[in-house]
Enzyme design. Structure first.
Site, mmCIF file in Angstrom:
data_model
loop_
_atom_site.group_PDB
_atom_site.id
_atom_site.type_symbol
_atom_site.label_atom_id
_atom_site.label_comp_id
_atom_site.label_asym_id
_atom_site.label_seq_id
_atom_site.Cartn_x
_atom_site.Cartn_y
_atom_site.Cartn_z
ATOM 1 N N ASP A 121 28.810 -41.214 46.599
ATOM 2 C CA ASP A 121 28.027 -40.394 45.734
ATOM 3 C C ASP A 121 28.033 -39.004 46.746
ATOM 4 O O ASP A 121 27.409 -38.943 47.625
ATOM 5 C CB ASP A 121 26.687 -40.923 45.909
ATOM 6 C CG ASP A 121 25.629 -39.959 45.229
ATOM 7 O OD1 ASP A 121 25.544 -40.208 44.062
ATOM 8 O OD2 ASP A 121 25.029 -39.249 45.862
ATOM 9 N N TYR A 137 26.025 -30.478 48.653
ATOM 10 C CA TYR A 137 26.342 -31.277 49.985
ATOM 11 C C TYR A 137 27.070 -30.327 50.784
ATOM 12 O O TYR A 137 26.967 -30.371 51.863
ATOM 13 C CB TYR A 137 26.603 -32.855 49.849
ATOM 14 C CG TYR A 137 25.630 -33.712 49.264
ATOM 15 C CD1 TYR A 137 24.338 -33.025 48.977
ATOM 16 C CD2 TYR A 137 25.871 -34.919 48.806
ATOM 17 C CE1 TYR A 137 23.276 -34.025 48.174
ATOM 18 C CE2 TYR A 137 24.883 -35.570 48.151
ATOM 19 C CZ TYR A 137 23.855 -35.115 47.773
ATOM 20 O OH TYR A 137 23.233 -36.057 47.182
ATOM 21 N N HIS A 162 22.446 -31.733 38.920
ATOM 22 C CA HIS A 162 21.975 -32.436 39.991
ATOM 23 C C HIS A 162 20.356 -32.110 39.906
ATOM 24 O O HIS A 162 19.502 -32.857 40.385
ATOM 25 C CB HIS A 162 22.445 -31.671 41.328
ATOM 26 C CG HIS A 162 22.033 -32.069 42.657
ATOM 27 N ND1 HIS A 162 23.095 -32.196 43.660
ATOM 28 C CD2 HIS A 162 20.851 -32.669 43.028
ATOM 29 C CE1 HIS A 162 22.457 -32.749 44.730
ATOM 30 N NE2 HIS A 162 21.443 -33.204 44.312
ATOM 31 N N LYS A 186 27.714 -34.065 41.779
ATOM 32 C CA LYS A 186 26.839 -33.410 41.011
ATOM 33 C C LYS A 186 26.740 -31.876 40.970
ATOM 34 O O LYS A 186 27.270 -31.339 42.030
ATOM 35 C CB LYS A 186 25.420 -33.893 41.525
ATOM 36 C CG LYS A 186 25.429 -35.338 42.085
ATOM 37 C CD LYS A 186 24.032 -35.568 42.495
ATOM 38 C CE LYS A 186 24.088 -36.983 43.435
ATOM 39 N NZ LYS A 186 24.422 -36.933 44.691
HETATM 40 N N1 LIG Z 1 20.148 -36.616 43.678
HETATM 41 C C1 LIG Z 1 19.350 -36.254 44.649
HETATM 42 O O1 LIG Z 1 18.646 -35.018 44.429
HETATM 43 C C2 LIG Z 1 19.494 -36.717 46.000
HETATM 44 C C3 LIG Z 1 18.544 -36.622 47.064
HETATM 45 C C4 LIG Z 1 18.513 -37.153 48.273
HETATM 46 C C5 LIG Z 1 19.557 -38.083 48.478
HETATM 47 N N2 LIG Z 1 20.563 -38.266 47.542
HETATM 48 C C6 LIG Z 1 21.658 -39.344 47.574
HETATM 49 O O2 LIG Z 1 20.988 -40.453 48.294
HETATM 50 C C7 LIG Z 1 21.910 -40.628 49.373
HETATM 51 C C8 LIG Z 1 20.966 -41.705 50.352
HETATM 52 O O3 LIG Z 1 19.645 -40.811 50.599
HETATM 53 P P1 LIG Z 1 18.464 -41.371 51.252
HETATM 54 O O4 LIG Z 1 18.965 -40.776 52.767
HETATM 55 O O5 LIG Z 1 17.219 -40.913 50.904
HETATM 56 O O6 LIG Z 1 18.666 -42.845 51.363
HETATM 57 P P2 LIG Z 1 17.903 -44.028 51.956
HETATM 58 O O7 LIG Z 1 18.675 -45.212 51.702
HETATM 59 O O8 LIG Z 1 16.496 -44.016 51.491
HETATM 60 O O9 LIG Z 1 17.736 -43.890 53.476
HETATM 61 C C9 LIG Z 1 18.645 -43.890 54.374
HETATM 62 C C10 LIG Z 1 18.340 -43.682 55.681
HETATM 63 O O10 LIG Z 1 17.344 -44.962 56.175
HETATM 64 C C11 LIG Z 1 17.658 -45.188 57.373
HETATM 65 N N3 LIG Z 1 17.468 -46.632 57.480
HETATM 66 C C12 LIG Z 1 18.200 -47.812 57.167
HETATM 67 N N4 LIG Z 1 17.671 -48.842 57.374
HETATM 68 C C13 LIG Z 1 16.566 -48.602 58.232
HETATM 69 C C14 LIG Z 1 15.636 -49.433 58.875
HETATM 70 N N5 LIG Z 1 15.570 -50.803 58.796
HETATM 71 N N6 LIG Z 1 14.822 -48.864 59.734
HETATM 72 C C15 LIG Z 1 14.737 -47.483 59.777
HETATM 73 N N7 LIG Z 1 15.582 -46.594 59.213
HETATM 74 C C16 LIG Z 1 16.645 -47.180 58.279
HETATM 75 C C17 LIG Z 1 19.139 -44.897 57.662
HETATM 76 O O11 LIG Z 1 19.412 -44.668 58.985
HETATM 77 P P3 LIG Z 1 20.748 -44.519 59.742
HETATM 78 O O12 LIG Z 1 21.592 -43.386 59.177
HETATM 79 O O13 LIG Z 1 20.322 -44.409 61.143
HETATM 80 O O14 LIG Z 1 21.620 -45.800 59.417
HETATM 81 C C18 LIG Z 1 19.539 -43.663 56.761
HETATM 82 O O15 LIG Z 1 19.342 -42.371 57.676
HETATM 83 C C19 LIG Z 1 22.150 -39.384 50.023
HETATM 84 O O16 LIG Z 1 23.304 -39.363 50.961
HETATM 85 C C20 LIG Z 1 22.370 -38.568 48.534
HETATM 86 O O17 LIG Z 1 23.770 -39.254 48.321
HETATM 87 C C21 LIG Z 1 20.353 -37.544 46.146
#
Ligand SMILES: NC(=O)c1ccc[n+]([C@@H]2O[C@H](COP(=O)([O-])OP(=O)(O)OC[C@H]3O[C@@H](n4cnc5c(N)ncnc54)[C@H](OP(=O)(O)O)[C@@H]3O)[C@@H](O)[C@H]2O)c1
Length: 298
Positions: free
Chosen positions: A46, A51, A108, A76
Site C-alpha cells: 500500500d 508518502y 487519497h 493513491k
Molecule cells: N489512506 C490514508 O489516509 C492512510 C492514513 C494512515 C495510514 N495509511 C496506511 O496504513 C498503513 C498502516 O498505518 P498505521 O501505522 O496506522 O497502521 P497500524 O497497523 O494501525 O499500526 C501499525 C503500528 O502499530 C505498531 N504495533 C503493532 N503491533 C503492536 C503491539 N502489539 N504493540 C504496540 N505497537 C504495535 C507497529 O509498530 P512497529 O513499527 O514497531 O512494528 C506499527 O508502528 C500506513 O503505512 C499506510 O499505508 C493510510
C-alpha cells in the site's frame, strides 16, 4: 501460505492483508522495510503519492524478484498540480514504481479535489486505459461517495478509511453505504487500540479473546492478532506497517510481520467476543488521522 483474498465489485480480488508504506515510512526510504515484508509473505503493498517514497517502493518490488503479477500494488492520488491531470500523476507514479499498472488507485483525500466528480471520471478513464486494474477512494464520507456515484459509470471498488473499535460507531453510516454498494472496506490505523491507545475500554475484551484463542490453538495469540481477526470476520482489508530496524539486534519487527501474517489462519472470534469488542469500543471515540471526518460524518 497462500494469501486470503476478498472479491471486488469489478471482478478483481484484493489480498486481505497489506503492508503499508506511510506513517513511520512517510518521506523515508521504504526499500528495506518493504523487502522484509515481501520476503515474509506480504503480496499487497500500500503506497501513495503523498508518502513521497514510491521510488523506493518500486525498488523493493524490483529487488524482491517476485513476479509483478504475484503482487497487488496500491497507490493513491495526491492533489493534482496546476496545469496537469490525473493521468500525468499516475504515469509518474508508474515510472517511480517501475511497473506498467497498479492494481488499485485511490483518491487519497477528497479535500484535495474540489471537482470530485471530474476527478472520479478521470480515474474511470485510467481504469479503461489499463493503467490501474481497480479504482477507489480513501477518507470519504457518505456524502463524498454520493457525489461521485451521481456521475460514476464505474463504482469505487474499495474505500480505505481509518477503522478500529474506537471509530467503529462513528463509521456505521459509511460502512453501511459501502456494503450496500458492494464497495470493499479497507482499514488503516487498525491497531490503534494496542499501538496508540493501549489502556482503553476495549483492552480487557481483546485480552479475554486472546487468552481463549491461545488456549484453543495451543499457540500464543496476541491482542493485536485479535484485532486483525475482528477485521477479517467483517471482510475488512487490513493495512499494516512494521518498521524495519536493521541495527537493533533485539528488534522484534520480523516477528511482528509474521504475527500479522499468522492472523490469516487464527480461528474466528465467537459472536459474544465480536459483540464484546464492539460494545467496549463504542464507549470511547478515538480517531487518530483526518479528524475533520468527525465533523463531516455527524
Ligand atoms: N489512506 C490514508 O489516509 C492512510 C492514513 C494512515 C495510514 N495509511 C496506511 O496504513 C498503513 C498502516 O498505518 P498505521 O501505522 O496506522 O497502521 P497500524 O497497523 O494501525 O499500526 C501499525 C503500528 O502499530 C505498531 N504495533 C503493532 N503491533 C503492536 C503491539 N502489539 N504493540 C504496540 N505497537 C504495535 C507497529 O509498530 P512497529 O513499527 O514497531 O512494528 C506499527 O508502528 C500506513 O503505512 C499506510 O499505508 C493510510
Amino acid at each position: 501460505m497462500s494469501s486470503r483474498t476478498i472479491p471486488l465489485n469489478d471482478g478483481n480480488t484484493i489480498p486481505w492483508l497489506a503492508f503499508g508504506t506511510g506513517t513511520a515510512l512517510y518521506s523515508k526510504d521504504a526499500t528495506k522495510a518493504t523487502l522484509a515484508a515481501i520476503s515474509a509473505g506480504f503480496v499487497h503493498l500500500d503506497g501513495a503519492q503523498m508518502y513521497g517514497n514510491e521510488e523506493t517502493l518500486g525498488d523493493a518490488i524490483v529487488q524482491s524478484g517476485v513476479p509483478r503479477s504475484s503482487l497487488f500494488v496500491t497507490t493513491k492520488l495526491a492533489a493534482v498540480p496546476d496545469g496537469r491531470d490525473v493521468r500525468f500523476t499516475l504515469e509518474e507514479s508508474l515510472r517511480k514504481l517501475k511497473t506498467d499498472y497498479v492494481d488499485l488507485f485511490l483518491i487519497h483525500n477528497p479535500k484535495q479535489h474540489p471537482d470530485l466528480k471530474g476527478t472520479w471520471k478521470q480515474l474511470e478513464a485510467l481504469k479503461e486505459a489499463g493503467l490501474t486494474r481497480s479504482i477507489g477512494v480513501s477518507n470519504f464520507t457518505v456524502k463524498h461517495l454520493e457525489t461521485i456515484l451521481e456521475v460514476a459509470t464505474i463504482k469505487p471498488a474499495a474505500i480505505q478509511n481509518e477503522y478500529h473499535p474506537y471509530v467503529a460507531k462513528a463509521s456505521k453510516a459509511v460502512r453501511a453505504f459501502a456494503k450496500e454498494h458492494n464497495i470493499v472496506y479497507v482499514s488503516y490505523g487498525g491497531l490503534t487500540p494496542v499501538a496508540r491507545f493501549p489502556n482503553g475500554p476495549v483492552t480487557p475484551a481483546l485480552q479475554r479473546a486472546a487468552k481463549r484463542l491461545t488456549e484453543q490453538t495451543g499457540k500464543q495469540v496476541t491482542t493485536g492478532q485479535v484485532l486483525q481477526v475482528w477485521l477479517r470476520q467483517q471482510d475488512i482489508v487490513a493495512v499494516r506497517l512494521s518498521r524495519y530496524a536493521p541495527t537493533a539486534s533485539t528488534s522484534n519487527k520480523p516477528e511482528r510481520l509474521q504475527e500479522y501474517l499468522d492472523s490469516q489462519t487464527i480461528p474466528d472470534l465467537t459472536e459474544e467476543e465480536l459483540k464484546d469488542i464492539e460494545t467496549e469500543g463504542a464507549k470511547v471515540h478515538h480517531r487518530v488521522y483526518m479528524k475533520w471526518l468527525d465533523e463531516e460524518s455527524s
